[in-house]
Write a protein that holds these residues in place. Structure first.
Motif, PDB file in Angstrom:
ATOM      1  N   PRO A 170       1.245  -8.813  13.942  1.00  0.00           N
ATOM      2  CA  PRO A 170       1.066  -9.940  13.015  1.00  0.00           C
ATOM      3  C   PRO A 170       2.390 -10.655  12.742  1.00  0.00           C
ATOM      4  O   PRO A 170       3.452 -10.025  12.661  1.00  0.00           O
ATOM      5  CB  PRO A 170       0.530  -9.264  11.744  1.00  0.00           C
ATOM      6  N   GLU A 171       2.333 -11.971  12.613  1.00  0.00           N
ATOM      7  CA  GLU A 171       3.528 -12.813  12.509  1.00  0.00           C
ATOM      8  C   GLU A 171       4.501 -12.314  11.438  1.00  0.00           C
ATOM      9  O   GLU A 171       5.717 -12.286  11.652  1.00  0.00           O
ATOM     10  CB  GLU A 171       3.101 -14.248  12.186  1.00  0.00           C
ATOM     11  N   LEU A 204      -6.870  -4.044   8.631  1.00  0.00           N
ATOM     12  CA  LEU A 204      -6.860  -5.117   9.621  1.00  0.00           C
ATOM     13  C   LEU A 204      -7.674  -4.645  10.830  1.00  0.00           C
ATOM     14  O   LEU A 204      -7.862  -3.449  11.033  1.00  0.00           O
ATOM     15  CB  LEU A 204      -5.431  -5.441  10.060  1.00  0.00           C
ATOM     16  N   THR A 261      -2.300  -2.371   6.311  1.00  0.00           N
ATOM     17  CA  THR A 261      -1.037  -2.646   5.626  1.00  0.00           C
ATOM     18  C   THR A 261      -1.039  -1.950   4.272  1.00  0.00           C
ATOM     19  O   THR A 261      -2.093  -1.583   3.732  1.00  0.00           O
ATOM     20  CB  THR A 261      -0.815  -4.153   5.406  1.00  0.00           C
ATOM     21  N   LYS A 298       6.486  -9.665  19.903  1.00  0.00           N
ATOM     22  CA  LYS A 298       5.197 -10.025  19.314  1.00  0.00           C
ATOM     23  C   LYS A 298       4.039  -9.392  20.075  1.00  0.00           C
ATOM     24  O   LYS A 298       3.083  -8.903  19.491  1.00  0.00           O
ATOM     25  CB  LYS A 298       5.038 -11.554  19.290  1.00  0.00           C
TER      26      LYS A 298
END
Length: 553
Positions: A520-521, A485, A496, A540
């Motif tokens: 990230p959500e 990412l 990830t 967040k």
């Protein structure tokens, strides 16, 4: 993907000369290793890779072997080795030997015979060629350790090839008898009970028959098109596997200079029948205007690109070796992190997080788990490494470049940075020896040492210990698929790992600045697996402090 013990293992490299001295002569030895096995067991590693302990004149610190089936006098005896192997196995620690068979010492009996005459039965064990005369070698190839790769031998008025020191003549692997000698020796060690081999410059064992001049770089011609991944290298390794490796449950890793991901799949593919894994060096080969001698830092996007390519292109096809440093590289925290006192510990932990969360077998070089740093060299006379000594002579004493310009580069990259003694405690000579050490102890040993760090639960040592333990508990760290990412970020290394329905996120700040980061959500509210600082990772939006690292799962 096949699951195996060596994929799940964490390997610890021991450079015996600098690990622990048991008899006060200033040189680390085998009994010294035995005395520290409990420390290694406590750290949690699975495999010990020993740099060479064979009989050697020590021109290249043991990588010039004169007898593959004897122990160097300075290191002890074969009985000492047998005891160490037994004690390691009692603790569940496996032992991997360094296999150096691209070359021998010029004091090996094979070479001493080979140089006697052109018709000696050992002549073809090595690579001999005619030159134009005693001053003109067969071609322009340069050695890795400076100077020509050819040495004139007056006895038969011919040259022999040495891609490293002139005291390290290259073996002729095209000779079937040489291969049989090597395979018999390997079998002898396997029967003794060792658990595998790390194979020194194994990608260089096969050379082309033709020896044209190589493209000129710096001072000499480049031999690599003719000596790296040579015409028969894979045939010879398949033969090695068939006759030796496949008969034992062992770990094999090849040091493969110049390897690409495609070539790595040939050496270490799941079904290649050669090696288990290879070392690639792209992430430590950021050469500058003086070749490898350069003090510049990696651009993070380039570093990430290298790791990502190896992670993604080998996935499911071959296995990665993960490392930041070793006996041939400067200290990781000084090179990739920040060894200033205020940042050393946190950046060492960040680097460990970044590496151990990737796919592959992690290697820890002795002292790395303590955050040991580069040595503060003040003058060339302090070097012990033949490569550093020769490079200084070639670049500076020749007048090619000034001392002032070259000095920052050579001290940043010298192999001696990794070879200073392990810092065990704050007593004289860092507890390494009661005598005078063969190379100076880093003066920061009073602050950085194993005794202090094992007693401090927040130390670099205990962070490594936790990472190793987590790897044993979380198969995703071993087998999960990697995905990068924020690839364009010059500050953050983010990726990830995914295994079945489980996913983890690794975030590492490679700067000494605060960086805003949006989690990230899918990871908001996830558990923190490990972090080198305290932060509210449930939010967040967070601010990462210098060298902060964390993993969510």
């Amino acid at each position: 993907m096949n699951k195996t013990w060596w994929k799940e293992a964490v390997i610890y490299q021991i450079y015996p000369r600098s690990f622990m001295d048991s008899n006060g002569d200033g040189i680390g030895d085998i009994k010294g290793i035995t005395s520290r096995l409990d420390y290694l067991k406590y750290l949690g590693v699975d495999v010990l890779w020993l740099s060479p302990i064979y009989q050697s004149p020590n021109d290249d610190n043991g990588y010039d072997i004169s007898d593959y089936q004897a122990i160097m006098d300075e290191f002890g005896t074969m009985e000492d080795f047998d005891e160490m192997l037994l004690e390691a196995h009692k603790r569940g620690l496996r032992v991997v030997m360094d296999l150096v068979v691209n070359h021998t010492s010029d004091e090996h009996k094979w070479f001493m015979e080979s140089r006697k005459s052109k018709d000696n039965e050992y002549r073809d064990y090595y690579i001999w060629r005619e030159g134009k005369d005693a001053q003109t070698p067969p071609n322009n190839w340069g050695s890795c350790f400076s100077g020509s790769a050819w040495q004139y031998d007056e006895q038969t008025a011919m040259y022999y090839l040495h891609l490293f020191s002139k005291k390290q003549p290259d073996l002729n692997w095209d000779n079937e008898t040489v291969r049989k000698e090597v395979f018999d020796m390997m079998t002898w060690w396997c029967d003794k009970g060792i658990d595998g081999f790390r194979m020194d410059v194994i990608s260089m064992i096969s050379k082309t028959k033709e020896i044209p001049d190589g493209p000129v770089t710096e001072f000499y011609g480049d031999y690599s098109p003719y000596c790296i991944h040579g015409p028969n290298v894979h045939r010879y390794l398949k033969e090695m596997n068939e006759k030796v490796l496949s008969k034992y449950d062992i770990m094999t890793v090849g040091e493969t200079p110049g390897v690409t991901t495609e070539e790595a799949k040939k050496y270490a593919g799941e079904d290649s029948n050669e090696l288990n894994m290879v070392f690639q060096f792209e992430h430590v080969d950021n050469h500058g205007k003086y070749g490898k001698w350069d003090d510049k830092k990696w651009q993070l996007t380039k570093l990430k690109n290298i790791f990502t390519r190896w992670q993604t292109e080998l996935y499911g096809q071959a296995w990665n070796s993960l490392f930041w440093d070793n006996h041939d590289q400067p200290r990781a925290v000084s090179r990739f992190g920040d060894d200033r006192p205020e940042f050393r510990e946190v950046s060492a932990k960040m680097l460990a997080t970044c590496l151990h969360m990737m796919q592959g077998s992690p290697y820890i070089y002795q002292g790395e788990e303590l955050g040991m740093t580069n040595y503060p060299f003040q003058k060339p006379e302090e070097f012990r490494d033949i490569e550093s000594v020769n490079a200084y002579q070639e670049w500076c004493l020749s007048g090619e470049v000034s001392h002032e310009e070259f000095w920052p580069c050579i001290i940043a990259r010298s192999r001696d940075n990794a070879r200073t003694p392990v810092q065990w405690d704050a007593s004289d000579q860092a507890g390494f020896t009661t005598g005078t050490p063969w190379i100076a102890v880093n003066p920061n040993y009073t602050e950085i040492n194993a005794k202090a760090e094992t007693a401090d639960p927040n130390s670099v040592f205990h962070y490594y210990k936790k990472l190793i333990a987590l790897r044993k508990e979380n198969p995703i760290m071993v087998y999960g698929k990697y995905e990068p990412l924020m690839e364009d970020s010059e500050e953050l290394f983010v990726y990830t790992r995914t295994l079945d329905d489980q996913k983890l996120l690794t975030v590492c700040n490679f700067t000494d600045q605060e960086i805003a980061f949006t989690i990230p959500e899918e990871f908001v509210g996830k558990s923190c697996l490990i972090a080198n600082m305290e932060n509210d990772y449930g939010k967040k939006e967070i601010t990462l402090r210098p060298y902060e690292a964390f993993v969510l799962i």
